[in-house]
Design a protein around this motif. Sequence first.
Motif, PDB file in Angstrom:
ATOM      1  N   THR A  87       0.840  -1.207   0.000  1.00 54.81           N
ATOM      2  CA  THR A  87       0.000   0.000   0.000  1.00 54.81           C
ATOM      3  C   THR A  87       0.867   1.245   0.000  1.00 54.81           C
ATOM      4  OG1 THR A  87      -0.188   0.150   2.418  1.00 54.81           O
ATOM      5  CG2 THR A  87      -1.841  -1.179   1.263  1.00 54.81           C
ATOM      6  N   VAL A 108      -9.618  -0.786   7.581  1.00 52.55           N
ATOM      7  CA  VAL A 108      -9.803  -2.203   7.298  1.00 52.55           C
ATOM      8  C   VAL A 108     -11.191  -2.628   7.747  1.00 52.55           C
ATOM      9  CG1 VAL A 108      -7.343  -2.744   7.456  1.00 52.55           C
ATOM     10  CG2 VAL A 108      -8.758  -2.884   9.489  1.00 52.55           C
ATOM     11  N   SER A 109     -11.648  -3.732   7.207  1.00 54.01           N
ATOM     12  CA  SER A 109     -12.965  -4.248   7.580  1.00 54.01           C
ATOM     13  C   SER A 109     -12.906  -4.887   8.959  1.00 54.01           C
ATOM     14  CB  SER A 109     -13.440  -5.260   6.541  1.00 54.01           C
ATOM     15  OG  SER A 109     -12.545  -6.352   6.483  1.00 54.01           O
ATOM     16  N   ARG A 153     -11.145  -8.312  10.075  1.00 55.40           N
ATOM     17  CA  ARG A 153     -10.145  -8.003   9.046  1.00 55.40           C
ATOM     18  C   ARG A 153     -10.136  -9.076   7.962  1.00 55.40           C
ATOM     19  NH1 ARG A 153      -5.635  -7.173  13.684  1.00 55.40           N
ATOM     20  NH2 ARG A 153      -6.327  -5.123  14.407  1.00 55.40           N
ATOM     21  N   PHE A 154     -10.008  -8.638   6.712  1.00 52.47           N
ATOM     22  CA  PHE A 154      -9.904  -9.599   5.615  1.00 52.47           C
ATOM     23  C   PHE A 154      -8.561 -10.315   5.680  1.00 52.47           C
ATOM     24  CE2 PHE A 154      -8.872 -10.860   1.237  1.00 52.47           C
ATOM     25  CZ  PHE A 154      -9.933 -11.714   1.015  1.00 52.47           C
ATOM     26  N   SER A 159      -0.949  -6.348   1.631  1.00 51.71           N
ATOM     27  CA  SER A 159      -1.835  -5.195   1.816  1.00 51.71           C
ATOM     28  C   SER A 159      -2.963  -5.667   2.730  1.00 51.71           C
ATOM     29  CB  SER A 159      -2.395  -4.724   0.466  1.00 51.71           C
ATOM     30  OG  SER A 159      -3.507  -5.513   0.071  1.00 51.71           O
ATOM     31  N   TRP A 218      -5.755  -6.328   1.871  1.00 52.57           N
ATOM     32  CA  TRP A 218      -6.704  -7.082   1.048  1.00 52.57           C
ATOM     33  C   TRP A 218      -6.087  -8.242   0.280  1.00 52.57           C
ATOM     34  CZ3 TRP A 218     -10.846  -5.476   3.105  1.00 52.57           C
ATOM     35  CH2 TRP A 218     -10.927  -4.160   3.541  1.00 52.57           C
TER      36      TRP A 218
END
Length: 118
Positions: A12, A79-80, A83-84, A108, A110
């Motif tokens: 990133t 982030v979700s 986390r993904f 990253s 993702w």
Amino acid sequence: MGKLSTHVLDITKGKPGVGVRVALYAVNDAGNRTLLKAAVTNQDGRCDAPLLEGAEMKVGKYALVFAAGDYFAEQGAVVSSPRFVDEVVLAFGIADAAQNYHVPLVVSPWAYSTYRGS
């Protein structure tokens, strides 16, 4: 004798992943893990010393566990939840203890990738 090393690249930012916690485990035939070493990546995204070298370097199965989710949270990345990408587990084998194995993580929030370097 060979050695085992790693590094983390934060894609990133296009820069080394500084301060990523890394744990190295030996994995037995039943899949059980034994912690061999824990480290934190330095300013270059690398561990200060090889994770294995000399007599420590043995043929077998291993797992590197990177605390990538914690790293991105500490960096302020959005982030979700959950986390993904959280803990990244790279399971790999050392077939020849006399060779160098470099197992980097390109990551990253993702996605991630690895490869065998030397």
